[in-house]
Design an enzyme around this catalytic site. Structure first.
Site, PDB file in Angstrom:
ATOM      1  N   GLY A  34       5.651   6.676   9.623  1.00  0.00           N
ATOM      2  CA  GLY A  34       4.814   5.575  10.114  1.00  0.00           C
ATOM      3  C   GLY A  34       5.587   4.352  10.576  1.00  0.00           C
ATOM      4  CE1 TYR A  52      -6.830  -0.961   6.111  1.00  0.00           C
ATOM      5  CE2 TYR A  52      -6.784  -3.339   6.337  1.00  0.00           C
ATOM      6  CZ  TYR A  52      -6.132  -2.146   6.146  1.00  0.00           C
ATOM      7  OH  TYR A  52      -4.771  -2.147   5.959  1.00  0.00           O
TER       8      TYR A  52
HETATM    9  P1  NAD Z   1       2.937   5.735   5.843  1.00  0.00           P
HETATM   10  O1  NAD Z   1       2.100   6.478   4.871  1.00  0.00           O
HETATM   11  O2  NAD Z   1       3.262   6.394   7.134  1.00  0.00           O
HETATM   12  O3  NAD Z   1       4.351   5.297   5.178  1.00  0.00           O
HETATM   13  C1  NAD Z   1       4.479   4.948   3.863  1.00  0.00           C
HETATM   14  C2  NAD Z   1       5.943   4.893   3.468  1.00  0.00           C
HETATM   15  O4  NAD Z   1       6.018   4.419   2.115  1.00  0.00           O
HETATM   16  C3  NAD Z   1       6.684   6.236   3.487  1.00  0.00           C
HETATM   17  O5  NAD Z   1       8.014   6.043   3.925  1.00  0.00           O
HETATM   18  C4  NAD Z   1       6.704   6.652   2.009  1.00  0.00           C
HETATM   19  O6  NAD Z   1       7.781   7.503   1.636  1.00  0.00           O
HETATM   20  C5  NAD Z   1       6.866   5.290   1.377  1.00  0.00           C
HETATM   21  N1  NAD Z   1       6.473   5.248  -0.037  1.00  0.00           N
HETATM   22  C6  NAD Z   1       5.229   5.408  -0.567  1.00  0.00           C
HETATM   23  N2  NAD Z   1       5.294   5.262  -1.902  1.00  0.00           N
HETATM   24  C7  NAD Z   1       6.588   4.996  -2.225  1.00  0.00           C
HETATM   25  C8  NAD Z   1       7.279   4.719  -3.422  1.00  0.00           C
HETATM   26  N3  NAD Z   1       6.660   4.689  -4.610  1.00  0.00           N
HETATM   27  N4  NAD Z   1       8.616   4.500  -3.356  1.00  0.00           N
HETATM   28  C9  NAD Z   1       9.285   4.546  -2.176  1.00  0.00           C
HETATM   29  N5  NAD Z   1       8.672   4.767  -1.001  1.00  0.00           N
HETATM   30  C10 NAD Z   1       7.338   4.988  -1.025  1.00  0.00           C
HETATM   31  O7  NAD Z   1       2.188   4.351   6.052  1.00  0.00           O
HETATM   32  P2  NAD Z   1       2.019   3.333   7.270  1.00  0.00           P
HETATM   33  O8  NAD Z   1       0.664   3.550   7.857  1.00  0.00           O
HETATM   34  O9  NAD Z   1       3.210   3.295   8.138  1.00  0.00           O
HETATM   35  O10 NAD Z   1       1.902   1.961   6.455  1.00  0.00           O
HETATM   36  C11 NAD Z   1       2.966   1.079   6.238  1.00  0.00           C
HETATM   37  C12 NAD Z   1       2.410  -0.347   6.206  1.00  0.00           C
HETATM   38  O11 NAD Z   1       1.842  -0.664   7.485  1.00  0.00           O
HETATM   39  C13 NAD Z   1       1.286  -0.531   5.171  1.00  0.00           C
HETATM   40  O12 NAD Z   1       1.403  -1.803   4.588  1.00  0.00           O
HETATM   41  C14 NAD Z   1       0.032  -0.468   6.040  1.00  0.00           C
HETATM   42  O13 NAD Z   1      -1.059  -1.143   5.463  1.00  0.00           O
HETATM   43  C15 NAD Z   1       0.541  -1.175   7.282  1.00  0.00           C
HETATM   44  N6  NAD Z   1      -0.273  -0.959   8.494  1.00  0.00           N
HETATM   45  C16 NAD Z   1      -0.644   0.304   8.886  1.00  0.00           C
HETATM   46  C17 NAD Z   1      -1.449   0.456  10.016  1.00  0.00           C
HETATM   47  C18 NAD Z   1      -1.891   1.820  10.484  1.00  0.00           C
HETATM   48  O14 NAD Z   1      -2.778   1.907  11.343  1.00  0.00           O
HETATM   49  N7  NAD Z   1      -1.290   2.885   9.994  1.00  0.00           N
HETATM   50  C19 NAD Z   1      -1.853  -0.666  10.765  1.00  0.00           C
HETATM   51  C20 NAD Z   1      -1.411  -1.923  10.372  1.00  0.00           C
HETATM   52  C21 NAD Z   1      -0.643  -2.067   9.229  1.00  0.00           C
END
Ligand code: NAD
Length: 387
Positions: free
Chosen positions: A51, A234
């Site tokens: 992500g 959300y």
């Molecule tokens: P994702 O699920 O793709 O990535 C999560 C990451 O966190 C992975 O690298 C995973 O290995 C790591 N992780 C999880 N638990 C862990 C732990 N205990 N120790 C170490 N690493 C750990 O998620 P994403 O959608 O990229 O979200 C990342 C951020 O971006 C979040 O704060 C999310 O709210 C924000 N965000 C996401 C979106 C969307 O549409 N996906 C939009 C805006 C903001």
């Protein structure tokens, strides 16, 4: 083994090593096709394997040293590892080929131990033993408190009253009603514990105490606001409370970094398909409409385009922020013409009219790509090493 997608509900339980590697290479190729960013030279990314975190790391890696932290499972001869495990391996290979220093830690970022390991790596490997940029991009269903060992779970639920809306089963294309019950007070608190700013503050404090933050250090965590359609589940729900706490943490960290001339920001990013976002009810249907509209207007972006824009935005002086001191990479998603069109198409959406109103295939392609599936350049019937 021969690796095919397998599902448990909306979770894909397999990942294709070669497909994941190709997905990572696409993002690297995109960044390398653009002029180099003259940004931070020593970057720590917490949550770097999928992500937004992976894209942040790639956006910076081809001009800086990086350390990535993630929590992923390796494969065995009979079971595939997680997509993030293969993504990281592919990223490290590409970094090595390009002669770029890139180090990774696979462990629980919420623990004291992983923070200690990261600090040791920074001291040992990074020039001057410090970092210029810390990106905090964790998305996790649970967190073990490092002091009490209590385990907190995060939920995605409304607050106050039950929420009724429409959602889509992206396997079948069926649009149906969905009701999500209001969260209990303990569930709100737990979600803030997991997805709020406490752990980000602990990271910055630990790095500062160890003298691992360079003068002028910047740190960023990611948030989402989204349209009124999804506010109940959300922005005004449990996860929104956690994101409010992230903003509180940003203000506290900004103060803590003042002696170093550093800055802390929350970046509000666009909705993209990731393992975390596809698990939120209503959001896949919203994304099917949104992606179609944004593509028609030439505005559609994925994680890597967003993170490239983030790295360019941070070079501006002063850094452009909204009234709450947040970067707004969701500006195109939230454009009034885009949102008016989403609302127009959302009204009366059904299984039958979804194909004319939205692009569920774009969502599906994005989802399969997360696990390395659905690519033309991979022979999915061939044996592949999973270990
Ligand atoms: P994702 O699920 O793709 O990535 C999560 C990451 O966190 C992975 O690298 C995973 O290995 C790591 N992780 C999880 N638990 C862990 C732990 N205990 N120790 C170490 N690493 C750990 O998620 P994403 O959608 O990229 O979200 C990342 C951020 O971006 C979040 O704060 C999310 O709210 C924000 N965000 C996401 C979106 C969307 O549409 N996906 C939009 C805006 C903001």
């Amino acid at each position: 083994m021969i690796v095919k997608p397998r599902f448990r509900g909306f979770i894909c339980t397999t990942a294709h090593p070669a497909g994941c590697a190709a997905h990572v290479r696409d993002q690297i190729d995109y960044i390398r096709s653009l002029p180099k960013i003259d940004g931070p030279k020593r970057v720590l990314v917490v949550g770097s394997s999928t992500g937004y975190g992976l894209a942040s790391r790639i956006a910076y890696a081809f001009g800086s040293e990086t350390i990535g932290i993630f929590f992923e499972k390796p494969g065995t001869p009979t079971r595939t590892g997680t997509a993030g495990f293969y993504n990281n391996r592919a990223f490290e290979e590409a970094a090595r080929e390009a002669g770029l220093p890139a180090y990774s830690i696979n462990g629980d970022a919420f623990s004291h131990d992983v923070k200690r390991q990261a600090i040791e790596l920074i001291h040992r490997r990074f020039e001057g033993g410090q970092v210029d940029m810390v990106i905090y991009s964790l998305a996790s269903p649970r967190r073990k408190d490092p002091d009490s060992d209590a385990v907190y779970a995060s939920v995605i639920q409304p607050i106050g009253e039950e929420y009724h809306s429409r959602t889509v089963d992206f396997h079948t294309g069926e649009v149906r009603d969905v009701s999500i019950p209001a969260a209990a007070p303990e569930e709100i608190e737990s979600t803030v514990k997991v997805m709020g700013g406490e752990d980000w503050e602990l990271w910055i404090q630990a790095l500062k105490d160890a003298d691992a933050l360079a003068p002028g250090v910047q740190t960023l965590a990611y948030s989402y606001i989204g349209p009124s359609l999804t506010h109940a589940v959300y922005k005004d729900g449990t996860i929104g409370r956690a994101k409010e706490d992230l903003e509180r943490a940003a203000r506290a960290i900004e103060t803590a970094l003042s002696s170093l001339g550093g800055h802390a920001w929350v970046s509000v990013n666009k909705a993209v398909v990731t393992q975390s976002s596809s698990a939120i009810p209503v959001v896949p249907l919203y994304m099917a409409l949104l992606f179609d509209i944004m593509a028609q207007k030439g505005l559609q972006e994925d994680c890597i385009q967003q993170m490239r824009r983030m790295s360019e935005t941070l070079l501006e002086s002063p850094v452009p922020v909204d009234a709450e001191n947040r970067l707004r990479l969701d500006d195109w998603e939230m454009r009034p013409d885009v949102q008016a069109e989403v609302l127009r198409r959302w009204e009366g959406i059904t299984t039958e009219n979804l194909p004319e109103r939205g692009d569920l295939d774009a969502f599906r392609r994005g989802f399969f790509a997360l696990f390395g599936f659905g690519r033309e350049d991979i022979a999915y019937d061939a044996e592949v090493e999973t270990e």
